[in-house]
Write an enzyme that holds these catalytic residues in place. Structure first.
Site, mmCIF file in Angstrom:
data_model
loop_
_atom_site.group_PDB
_atom_site.id
_atom_site.type_symbol
_atom_site.label_atom_id
_atom_site.label_comp_id
_atom_site.label_asym_id
_atom_site.label_seq_id
_atom_site.Cartn_x
_atom_site.Cartn_y
_atom_site.Cartn_z
ATOM 1 N N ASN A 68 58.793 15.975 3.080
ATOM 2 C CA ASN A 68 59.478 17.050 2.360
ATOM 3 C C ASN A 68 60.986 17.007 2.608
ATOM 4 O O ASN A 68 61.536 16.003 3.029
ATOM 5 C CB ASN A 68 58.864 18.412 2.720
ATOM 6 C CG ASN A 68 58.742 19.334 1.511
ATOM 7 O OD1 ASN A 68 59.722 19.578 0.812
ATOM 8 N ND2 ASN A 68 57.551 19.827 1.272
ATOM 9 N N ARG A 69 61.651 18.143 2.350
ATOM 10 C CA ARG A 69 63.111 18.165 2.312
ATOM 11 C C ARG A 69 63.723 18.696 3.603
ATOM 12 O O ARG A 69 63.193 19.625 4.198
ATOM 13 C CB ARG A 69 63.577 19.018 1.124
ATOM 14 C CG ARG A 69 63.213 18.376 -0.208
ATOM 15 C CD ARG A 69 63.127 19.362 -1.372
ATOM 16 N NE ARG A 69 62.641 18.676 -2.569
ATOM 17 C CZ ARG A 69 61.353 18.527 -2.871
ATOM 18 N NH1 ARG A 69 60.417 19.040 -2.091
ATOM 19 N NH2 ARG A 69 60.995 17.870 -3.955
ATOM 20 N N HIS A 95 61.376 13.165 2.337
ATOM 21 C CA HIS A 95 60.304 12.264 2.791
ATOM 22 C C HIS A 95 60.811 11.135 3.696
ATOM 23 O O HIS A 95 60.371 9.987 3.582
ATOM 24 C CB HIS A 95 59.564 11.684 1.593
ATOM 25 C CG HIS A 95 58.798 12.686 0.793
ATOM 26 N ND1 HIS A 95 58.223 13.811 1.361
ATOM 27 C CD2 HIS A 95 58.515 12.757 -0.553
ATOM 28 C CE1 HIS A 95 57.612 14.519 0.406
ATOM 29 N NE2 HIS A 95 57.790 13.914 -0.743
ATOM 30 N N HIS A 166 50.694 11.511 0.482
ATOM 31 C CA HIS A 166 51.240 11.954 -0.809
ATOM 32 C C HIS A 166 50.336 11.429 -1.932
ATOM 33 O O HIS A 166 50.708 10.568 -2.713
ATOM 34 C CB HIS A 166 52.680 11.451 -0.980
ATOM 35 C CG HIS A 166 53.501 12.271 -1.927
ATOM 36 N ND1 HIS A 166 53.205 12.336 -3.282
ATOM 37 C CD2 HIS A 166 54.573 13.061 -1.739
ATOM 38 C CE1 HIS A 166 54.093 13.125 -3.873
ATOM 39 N NE2 HIS A 166 54.932 13.590 -2.950
ATOM 40 N N TYR A 168 48.112 11.898 -5.345
ATOM 41 C CA TYR A 168 47.981 12.690 -6.580
ATOM 42 C C TYR A 168 46.529 12.628 -7.041
ATOM 43 O O TYR A 168 45.966 11.550 -7.218
ATOM 44 C CB TYR A 168 48.837 12.112 -7.700
ATOM 45 C CG TYR A 168 50.319 12.329 -7.579
ATOM 46 C CD1 TYR A 168 50.936 13.420 -8.193
ATOM 47 C CD2 TYR A 168 51.117 11.422 -6.894
ATOM 48 C CE1 TYR A 168 52.306 13.601 -8.118
ATOM 49 C CE2 TYR A 168 52.488 11.595 -6.816
ATOM 50 C CZ TYR A 168 53.081 12.687 -7.422
ATOM 51 O OH TYR A 168 54.438 12.848 -7.347
ATOM 52 N N GLN A 261 51.907 21.375 0.768
ATOM 53 C CA GLN A 261 52.817 21.281 -0.366
ATOM 54 C C GLN A 261 51.987 20.998 -1.612
ATOM 55 O O GLN A 261 51.182 20.056 -1.642
ATOM 56 C CB GLN A 261 53.841 20.159 -0.154
ATOM 57 C CG GLN A 261 54.921 20.080 -1.231
ATOM 58 C CD GLN A 261 56.017 21.132 -1.065
ATOM 59 O OE1 GLN A 261 56.064 21.828 -0.056
ATOM 60 N NE2 GLN A 261 56.889 21.245 -2.057
ATOM 61 N N GLU A 290 49.583 18.027 -0.399
ATOM 62 C CA GLU A 290 50.143 17.310 0.744
ATOM 63 C C GLU A 290 50.110 18.174 2.021
ATOM 64 O O GLU A 290 50.976 19.021 2.221
ATOM 65 C CB GLU A 290 51.595 16.918 0.455
ATOM 66 C CG GLU A 290 51.814 16.248 -0.896
ATOM 67 C CD GLU A 290 53.274 16.341 -1.333
ATOM 68 O OE1 GLU A 290 54.172 16.122 -0.486
ATOM 69 O OE2 GLU A 290 53.531 16.665 -2.515
#
Length: 330
Positions: A68-69, A95, A166, A168, A261, A290
């Site tokens: 993440n950030r 990341h 991560h 999907y 997330q 996530e």
């Protein structure tokens, strides 16, 4: 030419019961996941392994050393300021930076029919982070249809450590995920600013788009937010359930991590690349779930800590359990 061959991703397949996972050293990546009786992958991925060498998407890797950030690409630790690679809008670190764990060629430490262990060393100063970090990621497939991920790490000095898968998901193997039903065991979430940086304290989900305490459709809201599962890393616990009324596939996610997330894939836009489904990946083609520490935790002392100190062991466990309604075919 020789160097390219070395970096060419090699697929590793593990299987047990009704589940088969395809993995790669690059990014310790999950690039295909198949459930017996379904004729499609349950995750997004590229048909050609070479496509994973393009650094424009986080389609299936483990991200870190800090998922993440991190706001303004900097954090303070033990009286020192660390300036990180600002790979998100040239302002923030995302990341683990542009050459984070997701882009690295992990080493295959152990491999069997049902499990594979990857290892990676991120040196002191890598992407601006302090501390030599040694990490291992063990994937295993368990009966009847369970994928387990165990990430361990240790460092020679205090460092930020927050890894996340991560992946999907699209349980239909195609189309969009707006009709999937989602349940999340969180009564709070983190609001974000225009740069997707948390803008304050956890906020109750009640009465908002973020209330998934009872199952409901994902819909087309542009989720890219952290759901506050707990206030610290805990023993493994139920986190989320994703289900497709169309395919009948149900996935239960449990994890040790304090945050989840949720990203609804609003920036997916791959019209000409060969995907596993054969369909272009466009917004809402996949839902990323996530498990991780909360975003920007190094700059928010009130959030669950993502600091790993010398002599400590980081342990992240996430588990996906699948089943399928008997009346669905294909």
């Amino acid at each position: 030419m020789q160097q390219t061959a070395k970096r060419q991703p090699q697929a590793i397949t593990i299987s047990n019961g009704g589940l088969t996972a395809t993995l790669m050293q690059l990014g310790a990546m999950l690039c295909d996941l198949r459930l017996e009786g379904c004729d499609h992958s349950l995750v997004l991925g590229w048909r050609d392994p070479a496509e994973y060498l393009r650094k424009d998407e986080y389609l299936g890797p483990i991200v870190g050393r800090c998922a993440n950030r991190i706001s303004s690409g900097a954090y303070h630790l033990n009286g020192e300021t660390f300036h990180l690679n600002r790979n998100f809008r040239d302002r923030h670190c995302l990341h683990g930076g542009q050459d984070g764990a997701s882009t690295q060629l992990w080493k295959v430490e152990h491999c069997s029919a049902t499990s594979v262990t990857f290892t990676l060393h991120l040196p002191d100063g890598h992407m601006g982070f302090g501390g030599d970090l040694f990490v291992s990621a063990r994937y295993s497939v368990e009966n009847p249809a369970v994928l387990r991920l165990e990430i361990e790490a240790h460092s020679d000095s205090a460092t930020v450590c927050n890894f996340a898968p991560h992946w999907y998901f699209n349980l239909n193997g195609g189309g969009d995920i707006t009709g999937h039903k989602l349940e999340i065991a969180a009564n709070r979430y983190l609001p974000v600013d225009d740069d997707l940086i948390p803008s304050g304290n956890p906020t109750p989900v009640q009465g908002t788009e973020f209330d998934f305490r009872t199952p409901r459709m994902v819909g087309d809201f542009p989720f890219d937010h952290n759901f506050c599962i707990s206030d610290q890393r805990t023993p493994e616990k139920p986190v989320a359930v994703l289900e497709s009324p169309l395919s009948g596939v149900r996935m239960a996610l449990s994890s040790t991590e304090p945050g989840l997330q949720v990203y609804s894939g609003t920036h997916l836009n791959h019209l000409e690349r060969e995907t596993l489904s054969g369909e272009p990946y466009v917004p809402y083609s996949g839902l990323a779930l996530e498990p991780q520490g909360w975003p920007d935790a190094p700059n928010n002392p009130s959030y669950p800590s993502v600091i790993l100190r010398a002599g400590e062991r980081y342990l992240h466990i996430s588990r996906l359990s699948f089943n399928r309604s008997a009346h669905h075919n294909g």
